[in-house]
Motif scaffolding. Structure first.
Motif, short mmCIF file in Angstrom:
data_model
loop_
_atom_site.label_atom_id
_atom_site.label_comp_id
_atom_site.label_asym_id
_atom_site.label_seq_id
_atom_site.Cartn_x
_atom_site.Cartn_y
_atom_site.Cartn_z
N ILE A 50 -5.22 3.51 -6.89
CA ILE A 50 -6.20 2.48 -6.59
C ILE A 50 -5.54 1.44 -5.70
N LEU A 51 -6.28 0.93 -4.74
CA LEU A 51 -5.78 -0.11 -3.85
C LEU A 51 -6.61 -1.36 -4.10
N SER A 52 -5.93 -2.45 -4.43
CA SER A 52 -6.63 -3.71 -4.71
C SER A 52 -6.12 -4.81 -3.79
N GLU A 53 -6.87 -5.88 -3.75
CA GLU A 53 -6.44 -7.06 -3.00
C GLU A 53 -5.06 -7.50 -3.48
N ARG A 54 -4.84 -7.43 -4.76
CA ARG A 54 -3.55 -7.81 -5.34
C ARG A 54 -2.41 -6.95 -4.80
N ASP A 55 -2.65 -5.65 -4.65
CA ASP A 55 -1.63 -4.75 -4.09
C ASP A 55 -1.26 -5.18 -2.67
N VAL A 56 -2.27 -5.51 -1.89
CA VAL A 56 -2.05 -5.93 -0.50
C VAL A 56 -1.25 -7.24 -0.46
N LEU A 57 -1.64 -8.20 -1.28
CA LEU A 57 -0.93 -9.48 -1.31
C LEU A 57 0.53 -9.32 -1.74
N LYS A 58 0.77 -8.49 -2.75
CA LYS A 58 2.16 -8.26 -3.20
C LYS A 58 2.99 -7.65 -2.07
N TRP A 59 2.40 -6.72 -1.33
CA TRP A 59 3.10 -6.06 -0.25
C TRP A 59 3.45 -7.08 0.85
N ILE A 60 2.51 -7.94 1.20
CA ILE A 60 2.75 -8.96 2.22
C ILE A 60 3.78 -9.98 1.72
N HIS A 61 3.70 -10.33 0.45
CA HIS A 61 4.63 -11.30 -0.13
C HIS A 61 6.09 -10.80 -0.06
N ARG A 62 6.26 -9.50 -0.08
CA ARG A 62 7.61 -8.92 0.02
C ARG A 62 8.16 -8.97 1.45
N GLY A 63 7.41 -9.59 2.35
CA GLY A 63 7.89 -9.76 3.72
C GLY A 63 7.34 -8.77 4.72
N ASN A 64 6.44 -7.92 4.29
CA ASN A 64 5.82 -6.95 5.19
C ASN A 64 4.64 -7.61 5.91
N THR A 65 4.45 -7.23 7.16
CA THR A 65 3.35 -7.83 7.91
C THR A 65 2.56 -6.85 8.76
N ASP A 66 3.11 -5.70 9.08
CA ASP A 66 2.42 -4.79 10.00
C ASP A 66 1.47 -3.87 9.26
N ILE A 67 0.25 -4.33 9.11
CA ILE A 67 -0.75 -3.56 8.36
C ILE A 67 -1.28 -2.37 9.15
N THR A 68 -0.92 -2.28 10.43
CA THR A 68 -1.41 -1.17 11.25
C THR A 68 -0.54 0.08 11.12
N LYS A 69 0.66 -0.08 10.57
CA LYS A 69 1.57 1.07 10.48
C LYS A 69 1.81 1.57 9.06
N ILE A 70 1.63 0.70 8.08
CA ILE A 70 1.86 1.11 6.69
C ILE A 70 0.65 1.88 6.17
N LEU A 71 0.91 2.88 5.36
CA LEU A 71 -0.16 3.71 4.82
C LEU A 71 -0.55 3.25 3.41
N VAL A 72 -1.78 3.52 3.06
CA VAL A 72 -2.31 3.15 1.75
C VAL A 72 -1.43 3.71 0.65
N LYS A 73 -0.98 4.94 0.78
CA LYS A 73 -0.18 5.57 -0.28
C LYS A 73 1.11 4.82 -0.57
N ASP A 74 1.57 4.01 0.38
CA ASP A 74 2.81 3.25 0.19
C ASP A 74 2.57 1.89 -0.47
N VAL A 75 1.31 1.51 -0.64
CA VAL A 75 0.97 0.19 -1.19
C VAL A 75 0.17 0.30 -2.49
N MET A 76 -0.55 1.39 -2.66
CA MET A 76 -1.47 1.55 -3.79
C MET A 76 -0.75 1.55 -5.14
N THR A 77 -1.51 1.29 -6.17
CA THR A 77 -1.04 1.44 -7.55
C THR A 77 -1.30 2.88 -7.93
#
Length: 147
Positions: A50-77
């Motif tokens: 499952i992919l939630s807003e919280r997953d996206v925010l946690k990923w960005i908080h870790r210093g990631n910013t390029d949402i055009t290259k990262i795949l859902v499978k690398d961010v999802m719960t």
């Protein structure tokens, strides 16, 4: 009350995303559909995460910013808790609260049949408790009797 009794779960299309979609594509789906989470399913419809807003925010908080290259499978719960349409809503609310879950995939066996959010439950409970047509509030009754 059971999950199947909640009107917003019945008949609503479940918006999903593929694990190979970019995070940018997934965020666009979340925003365009006004939802806070969506199941991640493979081409057969099998629930993978499952992919939630919280997953996206946690990923960005870790210093990631390029949402055009990262795949859902690398961010999802990946470890997903799910419900069944026959589950009692009180038990599901307890599980959701204990685990900090706001969105719950609803499954019949291995088939995804819906999504339940805390908001759905709250709205349903408010609708059940809302007075029926023709029933007025005590304040309205008192005001009418004074005139």
């Amino acid at each position: 009350m059971k999950i199947k009794d909640i009107s917003r779960v019945k008949g609503r299309e479940v918006i999903t995303v593929k694990p190979g979609a970019t995070l940018s594509e997934a965020i666009k789906k979340l925003v365009n559909n006004g939802i806070g989470a969506m199941p991640v399913c493979d081409f057969k419809g099998t629930l993978l995460g499952i992919l939630s807003e919280r997953d996206v925010l946690k990923w960005i908080h870790r210093g990631n910013t390029d949402i055009t290259k990262i795949l859902v499978k690398d961010v999802m719960t990946c470890k997903v808790v799910s419900g069944d349409p026959e589950d009692d809503i009180e038990n599901i609310l307890k599980i959701m609260t204990e685990k900090g879950i706001r969105h719950l995939p609803i499954m019949i066996g291995t088939r995804l049949v819906g999504m339940l959010s805390l908001r759905d439950v709250i709205e349903e409970q408010l609708n059940v408790r809302r007075p029926r047509a023709g029933v007025v509030s005590l304040n309205d009754y008192v005001a009418a009797s004074r005139s």
